[in-house]
Motif scaffolding. Sequence first.
Motif, PDB file in Angstrom:
ATOM      1  N   THR A 339       0.814  -1.206   0.000  1.00 46.34           N
ATOM      2  CA  THR A 339       0.000   0.000   0.000  1.00 46.34           C
ATOM      3  C   THR A 339       0.854   1.266   0.000  1.00 46.34           C
ATOM      4  O   THR A 339       0.441   2.293  -0.534  1.00 46.34           O
ATOM      5  CB  THR A 339      -0.928   0.015   1.226  1.00 46.34           C
ATOM      6  N   ALA A 340       2.057   1.200   0.609  1.00 43.36           N
ATOM      7  CA  ALA A 340       2.932   2.371   0.622  1.00 43.36           C
ATOM      8  C   ALA A 340       3.342   2.766  -0.791  1.00 43.36           C
ATOM      9  O   ALA A 340       3.588   3.930  -1.085  1.00 43.36           O
ATOM     10  CB  ALA A 340       4.163   2.100   1.474  1.00 43.36           C
ATOM     11  N   ARG A 341       3.395   1.766  -1.664  1.00 40.47           N
ATOM     12  CA  ARG A 341       3.720   2.049  -3.066  1.00 40.47           C
ATOM     13  C   ARG A 341       2.471   2.364  -3.879  1.00 40.47           C
ATOM     14  O   ARG A 341       2.536   2.473  -5.098  1.00 40.47           O
ATOM     15  CB  ARG A 341       4.432   0.840  -3.674  1.00 40.47           C
ATOM     16  N   ALA A 342       1.343   2.488  -3.190  1.00 40.61           N
ATOM     17  CA  ALA A 342       0.071   2.788  -3.840  1.00 40.61           C
ATOM     18  C   ALA A 342      -0.281   1.747  -4.892  1.00 40.61           C
ATOM     19  O   ALA A 342      -0.909   2.038  -5.896  1.00 40.61           O
ATOM     20  CB  ALA A 342       0.097   4.188  -4.471  1.00 40.61           C
ATOM     21  N   GLY A 343       0.139   0.506  -4.640  1.00 43.55           N
ATOM     22  CA  GLY A 343      -0.157  -0.556  -5.591  1.00 43.55           C
ATOM     23  C   GLY A 343      -1.459  -1.246  -5.263  1.00 43.55           C
ATOM     24  O   GLY A 343      -1.870  -1.319  -4.111  1.00 43.55           O
ATOM     25  N   THR A 344      -2.126  -1.755  -6.278  1.00 44.71           N
ATOM     26  CA  THR A 344      -3.364  -2.494  -6.073  1.00 44.71           C
ATOM     27  C   THR A 344      -3.046  -3.889  -5.548  1.00 44.71           C
ATOM     28  O   THR A 344      -2.198  -4.570  -6.119  1.00 44.71           O
ATOM     29  CB  THR A 344      -4.142  -2.608  -7.396  1.00 44.71           C
ATOM     30  N   PRO A 345      -3.701  -4.325  -4.456  1.00 42.11           N
ATOM     31  CA  PRO A 345      -3.458  -5.678  -3.951  1.00 42.11           C
ATOM     32  C   PRO A 345      -3.713  -6.718  -5.033  1.00 42.11           C
ATOM     33  O   PRO A 345      -4.736  -6.680  -5.714  1.00 42.11           O
ATOM     34  CB  PRO A 345      -4.474  -5.802  -2.801  1.00 42.11           C
ATOM     35  N   ARG A 346      -2.777  -7.620  -5.187  1.00 37.96           N
ATOM     36  CA  ARG A 346      -2.866  -8.585  -6.273  1.00 37.96           C
ATOM     37  C   ARG A 346      -3.721  -9.785  -5.888  1.00 37.96           C
ATOM     38  O   ARG A 346      -3.568 -10.353  -4.817  1.00 37.96           O
ATOM     39  CB  ARG A 346      -1.477  -9.051  -6.676  1.00 37.96           C
ATOM     40  N   ALA A 347      -4.624 -10.155  -6.800  1.00 37.82           N
ATOM     41  CA  ALA A 347      -5.403 -11.375  -6.639  1.00 37.82           C
ATOM     42  C   ALA A 347      -4.609 -12.494  -7.311  1.00 37.82           C
ATOM     43  O   ALA A 347      -4.705 -12.716  -8.512  1.00 37.82           O
ATOM     44  CB  ALA A 347      -6.780 -11.204  -7.272  1.00 37.82           C
ATOM     45  N   THR A 348      -3.799 -13.178  -6.525  1.00 38.06           N
ATOM     46  CA  THR A 348      -2.819 -14.105  -7.084  1.00 38.06           C
ATOM     47  C   THR A 348      -3.376 -15.495  -7.338  1.00 38.06           C
ATOM     48  O   THR A 348      -2.699 -16.319  -7.942  1.00 38.06           O
ATOM     49  CB  THR A 348      -1.610 -14.227  -6.145  1.00 38.06           C
ATOM     50  N   GLN A 349      -4.592 -15.778  -6.866  1.00 44.38           N
ATOM     51  CA  GLN A 349      -5.176 -17.099  -7.037  1.00 44.38           C
ATOM     52  C   GLN A 349      -6.310 -17.047  -8.063  1.00 44.38           C
ATOM     53  O   GLN A 349      -6.947 -16.004  -8.240  1.00 44.38           O
ATOM     54  CB  GLN A 349      -5.710 -17.623  -5.699  1.00 44.38           C
ATOM     55  N   THR A 350      -6.553 -18.169  -8.722  1.00 42.47           N
ATOM     56  CA  THR A 350      -7.628 -18.222  -9.719  1.00 42.47           C
ATOM     57  C   THR A 350      -8.489 -19.462  -9.496  1.00 42.47           C
ATOM     58  O   THR A 350      -7.968 -20.564  -9.291  1.00 42.47           O
ATOM     59  CB  THR A 350      -7.074 -18.242 -11.158  1.00 42.47           C
ATOM     60  N   LEU A 351      -9.792 -19.262  -9.545  1.00 42.13           N
ATOM     61  CA  LEU A 351     -10.754 -20.350  -9.434  1.00 42.13           C
ATOM     62  C   LEU A 351     -11.405 -20.564 -10.798  1.00 42.13           C
ATOM     63  O   LEU A 351     -11.918 -19.621 -11.403  1.00 42.13           O
ATOM     64  CB  LEU A 351     -11.823 -20.022  -8.397  1.00 42.13           C
ATOM     65  N   TYR A 352     -11.364 -21.793 -11.274  1.00 40.70           N
ATOM     66  CA  TYR A 352     -12.019 -22.142 -12.542  1.00 40.70           C
ATOM     67  C   TYR A 352     -13.432 -22.623 -12.244  1.00 40.70           C
ATOM     68  O   TYR A 352     -13.647 -23.491 -11.389  1.00 40.70           O
ATOM     69  CB  TYR A 352     -11.230 -23.236 -13.260  1.00 40.70           C
ATOM     70  N   LEU A 353     -14.419 -22.055 -12.937  1.00 42.65           N
ATOM     71  CA  LEU A 353     -15.823 -22.395 -12.736  1.00 42.65           C
ATOM     72  C   LEU A 353     -16.425 -22.856 -14.060  1.00 42.65           C
ATOM     73  O   LEU A 353     -16.382 -22.128 -15.056  1.00 42.65           O
ATOM     74  CB  LEU A 353     -16.581 -21.174 -12.205  1.00 42.65           C
ATOM     75  N   GLU A 354     -16.964 -24.061 -14.033  1.00 47.12           N
ATOM     76  CA  GLU A 354     -17.602 -24.620 -15.231  1.00 47.12           C
ATOM     77  C   GLU A 354     -18.982 -25.152 -14.859  1.00 47.12           C
ATOM     78  O   GLU A 354     -19.163 -25.753 -13.798  1.00 47.12           O
ATOM     79  CB  GLU A 354     -16.744 -25.745 -15.817  1.00 47.12           C
ATOM     80  N   VAL A 355     -19.954 -24.927 -15.739  1.00 41.68           N
ATOM     81  CA  VAL A 355     -21.309 -25.445 -15.546  1.00 41.68           C
ATOM     82  C   VAL A 355     -21.641 -26.364 -16.708  1.00 41.68           C
ATOM     83  O   VAL A 355     -21.445 -26.000 -17.880  1.00 41.68           O
ATOM     84  CB  VAL A 355     -22.345 -24.304 -15.474  1.00 41.68           C
ATOM     85  N   ARG A 356     -22.143 -27.551 -16.377  1.00 48.34           N
ATOM     86  CA  ARG A 356     -22.502 -28.546 -17.390  1.00 48.34           C
ATOM     87  C   ARG A 356     -23.985 -28.878 -17.259  1.00 48.34           C
ATOM     88  O   ARG A 356     -24.455 -29.232 -16.175  1.00 48.34           O
ATOM     89  CB  ARG A 356     -21.647 -29.807 -17.236  1.00 48.34           C
ATOM     90  N   ASP A 357     -24.695 -28.733 -18.352  1.00 51.24           N
ATOM     91  CA  ASP A 357     -26.127 -29.022 -18.378  1.00 51.24           C
ATOM     92  C   ASP A 357     -26.366 -30.135 -19.390  1.00 51.24           C
ATOM     93  O   ASP A 357     -26.110 -29.961 -20.587  1.00 51.24           O
ATOM     94  CB  ASP A 357     -26.916 -27.765 -18.769  1.00 51.24           C
ATOM     95  N   GLY A 358     -26.835 -31.287 -18.895  1.00 46.21           N
ATOM     96  CA  GLY A 358     -27.007 -32.419 -19.798  1.00 46.21           C
ATOM     97  C   GLY A 358     -25.697 -32.893 -20.369  1.00 46.21           C
ATOM     98  O   GLY A 358     -25.624 -33.294 -21.531  1.00 46.21           O
ATOM     99  N   GLN A 359     -24.617 -32.818 -19.579  1.00 49.16           N
ATOM    100  CA  GLN A 359     -23.268 -33.263 -19.953  1.00 49.16           C
ATOM    101  C   GLN A 359     -22.591 -32.347 -20.974  1.00 49.16           C
ATOM    102  O   GLN A 359     -21.512 -32.656 -21.458  1.00 49.16           O
ATOM    103  CB  GLN A 359     -23.288 -34.709 -20.485  1.00 49.16           C
ATOM    104  N   SER A 360     -23.206 -31.207 -21.289  1.00 41.44           N
ATOM    105  CA  SER A 360     -22.577 -30.247 -22.205  1.00 41.44           C
ATOM    106  C   SER A 360     -22.291 -28.958 -21.440  1.00 41.44           C
ATOM    107  O   SER A 360     -23.131 -28.494 -20.658  1.00 41.44           O
ATOM    108  CB  SER A 360     -23.488 -29.944 -23.399  1.00 41.44           C
ATOM    109  N   PRO A 361     -21.125 -28.360 -21.652  1.00 41.49           N
ATOM    110  CA  PRO A 361     -20.820 -27.106 -20.950  1.00 41.49           C
ATOM    111  C   PRO A 361     -21.677 -25.962 -21.457  1.00 41.49           C
ATOM    112  O   PRO A 361     -21.963 -25.862 -22.653  1.00 41.49           O
ATOM    113  CB  PRO A 361     -19.334 -26.879 -21.275  1.00 41.49           C
ATOM    114  N   VAL A 362     -22.112 -25.114 -20.541  1.00 41.07           N
ATOM    115  CA  VAL A 362     -22.895 -23.919 -20.885  1.00 41.07           C
ATOM    116  C   VAL A 362     -22.214 -22.708 -20.260  1.00 41.07           C
ATOM    117  O   VAL A 362     -21.394 -22.831 -19.347  1.00 41.07           O
ATOM    118  CB  VAL A 362     -24.352 -24.039 -20.389  1.00 41.07           C
ATOM    119  N   ASP A 363     -22.555 -21.530 -20.750  1.00 40.59           N
ATOM    120  CA  ASP A 363     -21.974 -20.299 -20.221  1.00 40.59           C
ATOM    121  C   ASP A 363     -22.434 -20.108 -18.773  1.00 40.59           C
ATOM    122  O   ASP A 363     -23.643 -20.018 -18.513  1.00 40.59           O
ATOM    123  CB  ASP A 363     -22.421 -19.113 -21.079  1.00 40.59           C
TER     124      ASP A 363
END
Length: 371
Positions: A339-363
């Motif tokens: 914060t002293a460097r006025a930097g934005t806190p980094r979101a260093t982790q990523t979560l992958y989210l997938e939805v499958r309807d009838g065994q097919s991926p959907v948005d």
Amino acid sequence: MIRAAALTLALWASAVTAQQSPAVAAKNAASSLSIAQALLDTADTKRDRVAALTETVKAYEAGLVAMRDGLRRAAIRQQTLEQQLQAQQEEVSQLLGVLQSMGRAPAPLLLLHPNGPLGTARGGMIAADVTPALQQRADALALQLEELAAIHTLQESAVDTLAEGLRGAQTARSRLSEAIADRTDLPQRFADDPVQTALLLAGTETLEAFATTLTDTFLSDAAAAGTATATGDLPLPVQGQLLRRFNAPDAAGIVRPGVIIATRPRALVTAPTAATLLFHGPLLDYGNVVIVEPAADVLMVFAGLAEVYGTPGQVIPAGTPLGLMGGDQPNVDAILTETARAGTPRATQTLYLEVRDGQSPVDPAAWFALE
């Protein structure tokens, strides 16, 4: 009661960014961490200990995010004030010199002018015009210096506040893990079979194939426990921001039929709706994966967790903890340096989210409020 308090805290923390004063924002964030501590102190007395501790962890997450944002904005404001004062250094020096001269000179001497009465009259008129402007400029300078001093005081006091908040968050996560391990009140839709699951994993080459085989193996004779529908308003399973949309290629050109959410280390992942917990554990190159069924023939896949909770076969309510993201929680020195460097806190982790309807991926946007 505790859920309402946590909701109020989350709304308060999200509103911190709308505060005009960075110092006020950081002070409000510190107050929100105090509320989180109060929730932690009472969580063990609640009937549903898991739900109470879940809300406590979320409250700490919101408070720490708000605190870091307040300190970041305070650092930006500090830099702005220091740059302004440095740019106006010559003007400020002249102003102080004039004010000091006027303050040291005897009052009668200020009224005299070497050119006689007319010059004295004219000098008095000029002084009458200039003095209010000098005073106004001096008052503005005093306000800037006062604000700068307040920011310095805030940054010094933030050390203890951050340390307590980080300790409280870690304690809340530990107690939550213990409470989930001791939980016995959830209905069991099917019996977990680790051997059968291991055989499925050994013969799996793709996520799609594993999901299909998983439902055929464990849910062939079981009625769906959830009734969720695609209304596009489900909350995200973790506090974070959308990093990559459905079917968008990554830097390597790899396309996956899901979305990626950027989040901070050790963030809590929760079930967005009531569902059956089908699987959790390592899967292919996805890391730790959690698969739930919120409705018949619908699967939600969460990948990239470091720790996973629960027992496959359980019917879990909305908001049930599914696990924690990885990474190391930053210490106080790292946060203050950031914060002293006025930097934005980094979101260093990523979560992958997938939805499958009838065994097919959907948005996933059809199910979740991604924005």
